[in-house]
Design a protein around this motif. Structure first.
Motif, PDB file in Angstrom:
ATOM      1  N   THR A  89       0.847  -1.257   0.054  1.00 17.97           N
ATOM      2  CA  THR A  89       0.079  -0.002   0.024  1.00 17.97           C
ATOM      3  C   THR A  89       0.885   1.226  -0.057  1.00 17.97           C
ATOM      4  OG1 THR A  89      -0.095  -0.351   2.478  1.00 17.97           O
ATOM      5  CG2 THR A  89      -2.084  -1.101   1.028  1.00 17.97           C
ATOM      6  N   ALA A  90       1.944   1.448   0.660  1.00 17.61           N
ATOM      7  CA  ALA A  90       2.895   2.386   0.795  1.00 17.61           C
ATOM      8  C   ALA A  90       3.227   2.745  -0.706  1.00 17.61           C
ATOM      9  CB  ALA A  90       4.031   2.329   1.645  1.00 17.61           C
ATOM     10  N   VAL A 120       0.517   4.255  -2.574  1.00 21.59           N
ATOM     11  CA  VAL A 120       0.178   5.619  -2.515  1.00 21.59           C
ATOM     12  C   VAL A 120       1.283   6.439  -3.097  1.00 21.59           C
ATOM     13  CG1 VAL A 120       0.326   7.368  -0.599  1.00 21.59           C
ATOM     14  CG2 VAL A 120      -0.918   5.102  -0.510  1.00 21.59           C
ATOM     15  N   TRP A 157      -7.751   7.394   4.682  1.00 21.08           N
ATOM     16  CA  TRP A 157      -6.719   8.047   5.758  1.00 21.08           C
ATOM     17  C   TRP A 157      -6.526   9.672   4.907  1.00 21.08           C
ATOM     18  CZ3 TRP A 157      -3.383   4.223   3.064  1.00 21.08           C
ATOM     19  CH2 TRP A 157      -3.435   2.743   3.441  1.00 21.08           C
ATOM     20  N   ILE A 196       3.619  11.722   3.182  1.00 20.70           N
ATOM     21  CA  ILE A 196       3.614  10.929   1.795  1.00 20.70           C
ATOM     22  C   ILE A 196       5.102  10.666   1.498  1.00 20.70           C
ATOM     23  CG2 ILE A 196       3.241  10.831  -0.721  1.00 20.70           C
ATOM     24  CD1 ILE A 196       0.410  11.960  -0.101  1.00 20.70           C
ATOM     25  N   MET A 238       6.555   7.310   2.709  1.00 21.07           N
ATOM     26  CA  MET A 238       5.892   5.931   2.140  1.00 21.07           C
ATOM     27  C   MET A 238       7.235   5.425   1.736  1.00 21.07           C
ATOM     28  SD  MET A 238       2.679   5.865   2.137  1.00 21.07           S
ATOM     29  CE  MET A 238       2.489   6.765   3.757  1.00 21.07           C
ATOM     30  N   ARG A 242       4.168  -1.186   3.753  1.00 22.19           N
ATOM     31  CA  ARG A 242       2.906  -0.960   4.082  1.00 22.19           C
ATOM     32  C   ARG A 242       2.784   0.409   4.580  1.00 22.19           C
ATOM     33  NH1 ARG A 242      -0.018  -5.704   5.164  1.00 22.19           N
ATOM     34  NH2 ARG A 242       0.964  -7.430   4.887  1.00 22.19           N
ATOM     35  N   ALA A 243       1.660   1.050   4.014  1.00 17.36           N
ATOM     36  CA  ALA A 243       1.387   2.584   4.181  1.00 17.36           C
ATOM     37  C   ALA A 243       1.490   2.852   5.822  1.00 17.36           C
ATOM     38  CB  ALA A 243       0.101   2.996   3.734  1.00 17.36           C
ATOM     39  N   SER A 286       4.683   3.100   7.326  1.00 12.69           N
ATOM     40  CA  SER A 286       5.506   4.457   6.942  1.00 12.69           C
ATOM     41  C   SER A 286       4.731   5.347   7.684  1.00 12.69           C
ATOM     42  CB  SER A 286       5.286   4.580   5.360  1.00 12.69           C
ATOM     43  OG  SER A 286       5.678   3.754   4.537  1.00 12.69           O
TER      44      SER A 286
END
Length: 221
Positions: A89-90, A93, A170, A177, A180, A189-190, A193
């Motif tokens: 997910t990071a 993003v 989020w 960001i 990330m 993974r977000a 981060s």
């Protein structure tokens, strides 16, 4: 404001459905679940079709999403960012932000999570630029997305021990960001981060939801 929808995952917890169907395209109320997510976003009173930007991060079965929605939905432009490798997910993003309006806050939504327009309004109106949605969920199962909250602020955004779990929506500032891809476990993974950002002094708020509607595979669903 940017609105980024993460719709790249395979959805392996959906079983055999994921062999041919992008998870967020699963039909609910005779339309793809992703369309319900979009409805919730654009119905919030802060959304501006002129000034805001919607970016959908695609990956697995991307053509199902782009083929259905095209370049606009209800005359609202849609932009796509392709996550070519499933790195987490990071990474999603970070990939999506390349298509966003820069130096602008971003609402990030996992495509298998629905929220009412009112919840988006609460998240956007929160005075801090960084916030996670949380839901009180106590059970016997381990949840790495469990968080620790104190006075409305997150003390841990990942692998916490409190009664709340993060639930997939989020608000991130451009500053956050930049964190990330800062940590990697099995993938980028977000939430890991976000934890790194907290440890570096970035304040992150918690905005509680009174319902958690999640499309299948994990509890609650």
């Amino acid at each position: 404001m940017n609105y980024m929808i993460l719709a790249a995952g395979k959805g392996s917890r959906m079983g055999s459905l994921s062999t041919y169907l992008q998870k967020c395209m699963y039909p609910v109320l005779d339309r793809p679940f992703l369309e319900l997510v979009l409805q919730g976003i654009v119905a919030n009173r802060y959304f501006s079709a002129r000034d805001d930007r919607i970016v959908i991060v695609t990956g697995y079965e991307a053509e199902q999403i782009t083929g259905y929605f095209g370049n606009s939905w209800r005359s609202i432009p849609l932009r796509y960012a392709l996550q070519e490798e499933p790195l987490g997910t990071a990474h999603a993003v970070a990939t999506g932000y390349t298509k966003c309006i820069q130096d602008t806050p971003t609402i990030v939504v996992q495509a298998d999570v629905w929220a009412s327009p009112g919840f988006y309004e609460s998240l956007i109106a929160h005075p801090l630029d960084n916030a996670l949605s949380i839901f009180r969920h106590e059970c016997a199962f381990e949840h790495k997305e469990r968080v620790d909250v104190e006075d409305g602020m997150l003390r841990r955004a990942w692998c916490g021990t409190g009664p709340f779990v993060e639930c997939g929506i989020w608000k991130f500032s451009p500053e956050l960001i930049t964190y990330m891809m800062s940590r990697k476990e099995d993938e980028y993974r977000a939430l890991a981060s976000v934890q790194a950002a907290i440890e570096h002094g970035v304040p992150v708020a918690a905005v509680e939801r009174d319902a958690w509607i999640h499309l299948g595979g994990t509890e609650p669903s």
